[in-house]
Design a protein around this motif. Sequence first.
Motif, PDB file in Angstrom:
ATOM      1  N   MET A 239      -4.395  10.546   6.104  1.00  7.04           N
ATOM      2  CA  MET A 239      -3.430  11.418   5.447  1.00  7.04           C
ATOM      3  C   MET A 239      -2.962  10.857   4.107  1.00  7.04           C
ATOM      4  SD  MET A 239      -3.487  13.986   7.330  1.00  7.04           S
ATOM      5  CE  MET A 239      -2.243  14.939   6.460  1.00  7.04           C
ATOM      6  N   LYS A 240      -2.847   9.544   4.009  1.00 15.16           N
ATOM      7  CA  LYS A 240      -2.468   8.944   2.722  1.00 15.16           C
ATOM      8  C   LYS A 240      -3.519   9.264   1.663  1.00 15.16           C
ATOM      9  CE  LYS A 240       0.405   5.025   4.207  1.00 15.16           C
ATOM     10  NZ  LYS A 240       0.534   5.282   5.645  1.00 15.16           N
ATOM     11  N   ARG A 241      -4.789   9.091   2.008  1.00 15.11           N
ATOM     12  CA  ARG A 241      -5.852   9.381   1.026  1.00 15.11           C
ATOM     13  C   ARG A 241      -5.974  10.871   0.774  1.00 15.11           C
ATOM     14  NH1 ARG A 241      -5.012   4.459   3.161  1.00 15.11           N
ATOM     15  NH2 ARG A 241      -6.023   2.866   1.855  1.00 15.11           N
ATOM     16  N   GLU A 242      -5.754  11.680   1.809  1.00 18.35           N
ATOM     17  CA  GLU A 242      -5.836  13.129   1.614  1.00 18.35           C
ATOM     18  C   GLU A 242      -4.810  13.601   0.600  1.00 18.35           C
ATOM     19  OE1 GLU A 242      -6.574  16.075   4.922  1.00 18.35           O
ATOM     20  OE2 GLU A 242      -4.471  16.532   4.507  1.00 18.35           O
ATOM     21  N   ILE A 243      -3.600  13.087   0.687  1.00 22.06           N
ATOM     22  CA  ILE A 243      -2.568  13.466  -0.277  1.00 22.06           C
ATOM     23  C   ILE A 243      -2.941  13.003  -1.676  1.00 22.06           C
ATOM     24  CG2 ILE A 243      -0.191  12.976  -1.001  1.00 22.06           C
ATOM     25  CD1 ILE A 243       0.578  13.053   1.988  1.00 22.06           C
ATOM     26  N   LEU A 244      -3.359  11.763  -1.805  1.00 22.21           N
ATOM     27  CA  LEU A 244      -3.684  11.235  -3.133  1.00 22.21           C
ATOM     28  C   LEU A 244      -4.874  11.956  -3.745  1.00 22.21           C
ATOM     29  CD1 LEU A 244      -3.233   7.410  -2.437  1.00 22.21           C
ATOM     30  CD2 LEU A 244      -1.666   8.918  -3.680  1.00 22.21           C
ATOM     31  N   PHE A 245      -5.902  12.221  -2.960  1.00 24.81           N
ATOM     32  CA  PHE A 245      -7.119  12.824  -3.503  1.00 24.81           C
ATOM     33  C   PHE A 245      -6.942  14.314  -3.796  1.00 24.81           C
ATOM     34  CE2 PHE A 245     -10.536   9.660  -1.801  1.00 24.81           C
ATOM     35  CZ  PHE A 245      -9.893   8.635  -2.464  1.00 24.81           C
ATOM     36  N   SER A 246      -6.397  15.066  -2.839  1.00 18.94           N
ATOM     37  CA  SER A 246      -6.315  16.512  -3.041  1.00 18.94           C
ATOM     38  C   SER A 246      -5.275  16.886  -4.087  1.00 18.94           C
ATOM     39  CB  SER A 246      -6.022  17.228  -1.721  1.00 18.94           C
ATOM     40  OG  SER A 246      -4.806  16.805  -1.160  1.00 18.94           O
ATOM     41  N   PHE A 247      -4.176  16.125  -4.160  1.00 16.54           N
ATOM     42  CA  PHE A 247      -3.134  16.505  -5.108  1.00 16.54           C
ATOM     43  C   PHE A 247      -3.388  15.958  -6.513  1.00 16.54           C
ATOM     44  CE2 PHE A 247      -1.130  17.441  -1.081  1.00 16.54           C
ATOM     45  CZ  PHE A 247      -0.630  18.698  -1.335  1.00 16.54           C
ATOM     46  N   ILE A 248      -4.213  14.931  -6.644  1.00 17.81           N
ATOM     47  CA  ILE A 248      -4.584  14.522  -8.005  1.00 17.81           C
ATOM     48  C   ILE A 248      -5.543  15.560  -8.598  1.00 17.81           C
ATOM     49  CG2 ILE A 248      -6.653  13.111  -7.597  1.00 17.81           C
ATOM     50  CD1 ILE A 248      -3.679  12.261  -9.924  1.00 17.81           C
ATOM     51  N   VAL A 249      -6.292  16.261  -7.741  1.00 23.39           N
ATOM     52  CA  VAL A 249      -7.080  17.404  -8.211  1.00 23.39           C
ATOM     53  C   VAL A 249      -6.138  18.466  -8.778  1.00 23.39           C
ATOM     54  CG1 VAL A 249      -8.554  19.329  -7.504  1.00 23.39           C
ATOM     55  CG2 VAL A 249      -9.039  17.024  -6.677  1.00 23.39           C
ATOM     56  N   ASN A 250      -5.014  18.700  -8.102  1.00 20.53           N
ATOM     57  CA  ASN A 250      -4.022  19.657  -8.601  1.00 20.53           C
ATOM     58  C   ASN A 250      -3.470  19.243  -9.953  1.00 20.53           C
ATOM     59  OD1 ASN A 250      -2.545  20.406  -5.333  1.00 20.53           O
ATOM     60  ND2 ASN A 250      -4.371  21.208  -6.332  1.00 20.53           N
ATOM     61  N   VAL A 251      -3.311  17.930 -10.171  1.00 23.97           N
ATOM     62  CA  VAL A 251      -2.847  17.450 -11.472  1.00 23.97           C
ATOM     63  C   VAL A 251      -3.846  17.847 -12.556  1.00 23.97           C
ATOM     64  CG1 VAL A 251      -2.479  15.365 -12.863  1.00 23.97           C
ATOM     65  CG2 VAL A 251      -1.407  15.570 -10.612  1.00 23.97           C
ATOM     66  N   GLY A 252      -5.131  17.693 -12.259  1.00 25.06           N
ATOM     67  CA  GLY A 252      -6.143  18.130 -13.220  1.00 25.06           C
ATOM     68  C   GLY A 252      -6.071  19.616 -13.480  1.00 25.06           C
ATOM     69  N   GLU A 253      -5.827  20.386 -12.429  1.00 25.41           N
ATOM     70  CA  GLU A 253      -5.690  21.836 -12.588  1.00 25.41           C
ATOM     71  C   GLU A 253      -4.479  22.180 -13.443  1.00 25.41           C
ATOM     72  OE1 GLU A 253      -7.668  23.045  -8.248  1.00 25.41           O
ATOM     73  OE2 GLU A 253      -5.495  22.893  -8.479  1.00 25.41           O
ATOM     74  N   MET A 254      -3.381  21.464 -13.253  1.00 25.83           N
ATOM     75  CA  MET A 254      -2.184  21.713 -14.058  1.00 25.83           C
ATOM     76  C   MET A 254      -2.421  21.370 -15.520  1.00 25.83           C
ATOM     77  SD  MET A 254       1.191  20.732 -11.810  1.00 25.83           S
ATOM     78  CE  MET A 254       0.627  19.232 -11.018  1.00 25.83           C
TER      79      MET A 254
END
Length: 379
Positions: A239-254
């Motif tokens: 879950m720690k890696r899931e949060i870091l990986f999936s939400f850093i993708v969101n940062v790129g989208e933003m």
Amino acid sequence: MIEWNEDQIALREGLDAWHEALSADHVENDEDGTFSWEKWKLVKESGILSLPFDERWGGLGQDLLTMMYVLEGLGEGCRDGGLCFSVTTSICSLGIPLEKFGSAALKDKYLPRITSGDAIGAHAISEPSGGSAALQMKTRADRDGDEFVLHGSKTFVSNGPIADLFMVYARTHPDGGPLGVTAFLVERDTPGFEIGNPIKKMGLRTSPLSELFFDECRIPATQVVGRVGGGFLVLDHVMKREILFSFIVNVGEMQHRLDRCIDYATKRTQFGKPISTYQSIANKIVDMKIRLETSRKWLYDTAERLLRGQNVTTDMAVAKLLTSEANLASSLAAVQIFGGNGYMAEYGLEKDVRNAVAGTIYSGTNEIQYNRIASMLGL
């Protein structure tokens, strides 16, 4: 502020050549709710699936921060949010825990397939009656000699309809609490294991989701990942890696969305001047910038603390909360800035809103994150 070196920059820029093809027909594919196998072939060829894994299994041996940096670039360049979500799911749900906790035999057998993309991974945690209360799961695994027999069902399984390998969490002790859950690696064609039909959903439609069913599903004890009763440790790592990986993708989208809104606002005129000169529009764009940079900093700072071995329970919850809500606010602001055009499907901005809503729910709902932070504060 992290100073990225030449090798890290080259890895990220190396994906640029794939972005156009990965983004092709993203609006149409979202409307149809279809997973593109042709795009998955491109994902495999790009090498992104191999980045965080050791070279002995076909990986490139990149560290956590480098992986996040490359995934941020994927989010910025690829407009198919569902495809990006399937990528991070396959990496985090199965590859990451297998490399950390799997036996040598399991690693040798399965990791080369994950790093190459020949096998897609998924994990099965949530249940129809459990939701975010993962440790209250009812799916059980009963020991029978050298096997475990799985009974129960799972829901909200991203990649479920397309996955070849599943990390399944089941209860192995009725009263064990966190120590009563075990992680099992289950192959798609295992007898007694059935994958439900794809479930229609609001967003991330190109990343298919389904239920799973287990009825007298026999799993060799050698398929246990970690130790019996150690599933919570595996899940926490995931879950720690899931949060870091999936939400850093969101940062790129933003970042992409911000750049697009700036370009549109400076070119679109109303009443004889660019709409960017109106404070109501400019303020929305400034808020987008602030939310973007705050999310980016929290995610990378949390990753650095994790690498130093520090307790990141609060940091992870804050980073998840901030980024998911920032992504949703950013997507709504973009629709407003584009006005009527933003509401039209062809611009892809209403799709961003639907995708962003998912981020407030998966990886532990934001309400759960509030509870976690409150608990850490002693409330």
